[in-house]
Write a protein that holds these residues in place. Structure first.
Motif, short mmCIF file in Angstrom:
data_model
loop_
_atom_site.label_atom_id
_atom_site.label_comp_id
_atom_site.label_asym_id
_atom_site.label_seq_id
_atom_site.Cartn_x
_atom_site.Cartn_y
_atom_site.Cartn_z
N SER A 54 -4.36 -58.07 -6.64
CA SER A 54 -2.93 -58.08 -6.31
C SER A 54 -2.68 -58.09 -4.80
O SER A 54 -1.63 -58.56 -4.35
CB SER A 54 -2.23 -56.87 -6.93
OG SER A 54 -2.34 -56.88 -8.34
N ALA A 55 -3.61 -57.56 -4.03
CA ALA A 55 -3.43 -57.46 -2.58
C ALA A 55 -3.67 -58.81 -1.90
O ALA A 55 -4.29 -59.71 -2.47
CB ALA A 55 -4.37 -56.40 -2.00
N ASP A 56 -3.19 -58.94 -0.69
CA ASP A 56 -3.41 -60.17 0.08
C ASP A 56 -4.85 -60.30 0.54
O ASP A 56 -5.36 -61.41 0.73
CB ASP A 56 -2.48 -60.19 1.30
CG ASP A 56 -1.01 -60.25 0.89
OD1 ASP A 56 -0.64 -61.18 0.16
OD2 ASP A 56 -0.26 -59.34 1.29
N GLU A 57 -5.51 -59.17 0.72
CA GLU A 57 -6.90 -59.16 1.16
C GLU A 57 -7.56 -57.90 0.61
O GLU A 57 -6.88 -56.90 0.35
CB GLU A 57 -6.96 -59.19 2.69
CG GLU A 57 -8.35 -59.41 3.27
CD GLU A 57 -8.34 -59.61 4.78
OE1 GLU A 57 -9.44 -59.65 5.37
OE2 GLU A 57 -7.24 -59.73 5.36
N ARG A 88 2.26 -57.39 4.53
CA ARG A 88 0.95 -57.85 4.08
C ARG A 88 0.12 -56.64 3.66
O ARG A 88 0.14 -55.60 4.32
CB ARG A 88 0.24 -58.60 5.21
CG ARG A 88 -1.19 -59.01 4.93
CD ARG A 88 -1.74 -59.84 6.11
NE ARG A 88 -3.19 -59.87 6.07
CZ ARG A 88 -3.96 -58.99 6.70
NH1 ARG A 88 -3.41 -58.01 7.41
NH2 ARG A 88 -5.28 -59.09 6.62
N THR A 89 -0.63 -56.77 2.54
CA THR A 89 -1.39 -55.63 2.01
C THR A 89 -2.89 -55.90 1.99
O THR A 89 -3.32 -57.03 1.76
CB THR A 89 -0.92 -55.28 0.59
OG1 THR A 89 -1.06 -56.44 -0.25
CG2 THR A 89 0.52 -54.83 0.59
N ARG A 142 5.08 -55.78 -0.88
CA ARG A 142 5.34 -57.22 -1.00
C ARG A 142 6.83 -57.51 -0.95
O ARG A 142 7.27 -58.48 -0.32
CB ARG A 142 4.71 -57.76 -2.28
CG ARG A 142 5.01 -59.24 -2.51
CD ARG A 142 4.22 -59.82 -3.66
NE ARG A 142 2.81 -59.90 -3.35
CZ ARG A 142 1.86 -59.23 -3.98
NH1 ARG A 142 2.17 -58.41 -4.97
NH2 ARG A 142 0.60 -59.36 -3.63
N SER A 178 1.56 -54.93 8.33
CA SER A 178 0.36 -55.01 7.48
C SER A 178 -0.10 -53.61 7.13
O SER A 178 -0.12 -52.71 7.98
CB SER A 178 -0.76 -55.77 8.20
OG SER A 178 -1.05 -55.21 9.45
#
Length: 614
Positions: A44-47, A27-28, A22, A4
């Motif tokens: 665009s990021a996961d969080e 995980r970003t 990705r 991450s």
């Protein structure tokens, strides 16, 4: 391998890092300010974590908040991108002290290369050639002046903590040294909190050559060849390419080995760039290239190196930061073809390259090239950050193939209502000196207005647009009250123009679109028919001067009763942060004038009426 990753940056580089992460299954986590709440990198990021108000000093430069965001989201590592905190040794150390992985060089390496004078001394000890100059601690004006006299003019005064072209002054004559020194020191103190300077011999035909280096934690260091970044405007890179034109194998071997030696001297880990200045007066030669500085981060122009080597440098960064050895050995790396990158900015070349701020209502980029961007249609270009909106990267079998591909892609770019430097970039790419690869850092400064794009589209483009406007397609908009003629008056970016065009066959009474955008050579113009209040009747051809949009009158040039000539400016309207000149459609007399300086006007308001002088 890192699982991450938090990206301590925004915009294009944040999106670029997310793309590779990705693909690697990482995980970003994005961070964002108030201005970036709806930004592409955030979505665009996961969080994503909010870190503060829009100004960078209240958000992206707050290392403690960024580290807290990583801990809050369970991120194992922090990638700083470029700019912001990417070369801040204290932040790098704080990241490591928090038990997180820093995707970058060791803090000690950043510190060693952070000050230009100390870095040059270190390079001299490592046997890396450096530019003749003065690096002493004695900063008295008399000592600095004496050293400059000994070096010989012209000399360059540089802030030791400088960057981005700030804190630099060229001095051509001894009589100008004292004033230039004071100016440089003031700017250095204001920009970097450090007014110390060094002196360097000014290179008459300078070329900016830099080498991409990479190290790992196992003691390996390789280079990924050179880039040429000589095309600059006020010390800011405009177009970069790899490899460097005119670089022979002997000179390449020498400069790349010097770069590797420089990286080894500071036990370098991760991606870095060794920047050299070359005297290109007699072509590139090993004995005429000198160390300038090191950038201890990923560079904006790293894509051109990726394109000629086939390597993903962000992937390399993440693997090295995870403790892996370098993905390739030196003998496994080679150059394939040519790559060229242009930095596309929201700025107006016609107004001294001032940033163009606002919403990207139209955002169409050309085809056939790699596009790295952090914005999309509908996004806002904020006044708080650098106005670069995309990097356009071309790759081809030869320099000319890459250059042509890049120019074609920029030529097809259509962005509105913001102004961009796309047309300027096209002119630069097509300039004979650049085409011939006769490069030096002063090229843009010398050419000046010759590189500015035209103020108006071609007659052919205007005629095509006028035909669209009176197409007779039954689309909603202003109905012309007279048969379509082969000549009519329109507003081009708020200025009245008469256009000759070919109406479509069989059209007797057409409909006009509200407006049409003309895109040509990377430039965009806005064309619309003259309209009267209420949307019916009235056009420039009958002498009515109408406000094309709501705005404020900022200047008046005539009064009622004045004689005017066709094309003469009547007044200037400010609207949408732009100035629009309204001019006389034909020779005549100002029969009516309703504009007052400072007054607000609505769209379609009758500002003046011109009667033909019989």
């Amino acid at each position: 391998m890192i699982q991450s990753l938090l990206i301590a940056n925004r915009g294009e580089i944040a999106c670029r890092i997310i793309r590779t992460a990705r693909a690697m299954g990482i995980r970003t986590v994005a961070v964002y300010s108030d201005a970036d709440a709806n930004a592409l990198h955030v979505r665009s990021a996961d969080e994503a974590v909010h870190i503060g108000p829009s100004p960078v000093r209240e958000s992206y430069l707050l290392g403690d908040r960024i580290i807290a965001a990583a801990q809050q989201t369970g991120a194992q590592a922090i990638h700083p991108g470029y700019g912001f905190l990417s070369e801040n040794a204290q932040f790098a150390q704080a990241v490591q002290d928090a038990g997180l992985i820093w995707v970058g060089p060791n803090p000690a390496s950043i510190t060693a290369m952070g000050l230009k004078d100390a870095a040059k001394q270190l390079m001299q000890q490592a046997g890396v050639p450096t530019t003749p100059g003065y690096l002493g601690e004695d900063q008295s004006p008399d000592r600095l002046k004496a050293e400059a006299d000994a070096i010989g003019y012209p000399v360059l005064i540089k802030a030791v903590a400088g960057g981005g072209g700030k804190g630099m002054r060229k001095v051509d004559d001894a009589a100008d040294f004292a004033d230039a020194l004071l100016s440089c020191q003031r700017e250095a103190a204001s920009s970097f909190g450090n007014d110390q300077v060094l002196l360097e011999k000014w290179i008459t035909n300078p070329r900016h050559i830099e080498v991409q280096v990479f190290g790992d934690s196992h003691g390996n260091v390789v280079h990924l060849f050179e880039r040429d970044c000589s095309l600059q405007r006020r010390h800011q890179k405009v177009i970069e390419e790899a490899p460097a034109p005119g670089m022979d194998p002997e000179t390449r071997a020498a400069v790349c080995q010097a770069a590797v030696n420089a990286a080894k001297a500071v036990d370098y880990v991760g991606a870095g760039t060794i920047e050299f200045i070359a005297d290109g007066g007699d072509g590139l030669r090993p004995d005429r290239i000198w160390f300038m500085e090191m950038n201890t981060r990923l560079q904006v122009e790293h894509p051109v190196t990726e394109e000629i080597t086939g390597q993903d440098l962000v992937e390399w960064q993440l693997r090295v930061a995870s403790g892996e050895p370098l993905p390739k050995k030196q003998e496994e790396l080679s150059i394939n073809g040519w790559a060229m990158e242009a930095r596309l900015y929201a700025e107006d070349p016609a107004k001294g390259f001032l940033p163009s701020i606002g919403r990207l209502d139209t955002f169409e980029l050309g085809h056939g090239c790699r596009i790295d961007t952090g914005v999309e249609q509908g996004a806002e270009i904020s006044p708080f950050y650098d106005p670069m909106i995309a990097k356009v990267i071309a790759h081809g079998p030869s320099r000319d193939a890459a250059r042509r591909s890049l120019a074609a892609s920029l030529d097809d770019t259509a962005i509105w209502p913001l102004r961009t430097n796309a047309g300027f970039l096209v002119k630069a790419l097509e300039h004979p000196t650049f085409v011939a690869a006769q490069l030096d850092t002063g090229l843009i400064g010398r050419e000046g207005d010759a590189l500015l794009p035209p103020h108006h589209p071609s007659d052919e483009a205007l005629a095509d647009a006028a035909t669209v406007l009176v197409s007779g397609d039954g689309l909603s908009g202003f109905r012309l009250n007279a048969p379509i003629r082969a000549e009519a008056a329109f507003l081009l970016d708020g200025e009245a123009v008469t256009i000759r065009f070919d109406p479509r066959d069989g059209t007797d009474d057409g409909e006009a679109l509200e407006d049409v955008l003309i895109a040509e050579g990377g430039q965009v113009w806005h064309l619309t028919p003259w309209r009267a209040s209420g949307g019916a009747g009235g056009a420039a051809s009958d002498g009515a001067i109408l406000s094309p949009m709501p705005g404020r009158i900022i200047a008046v040039a005539v009064t009622a009763g004045d004689k005017v000539a066709k094309g003469q400016k009547l007044l200037t309207l400010e609207a949408m942060k732009m100035e629009h000149s309204l001019v006389a459609p034909f020779d005549g007399i100002v029969a009516e004038f309703n504009a007052a300086q400072g007054g607000q006007v609505s769209e379609g308001a009758l500002l003046a009426r011109i009667e033909k002088d019989e």
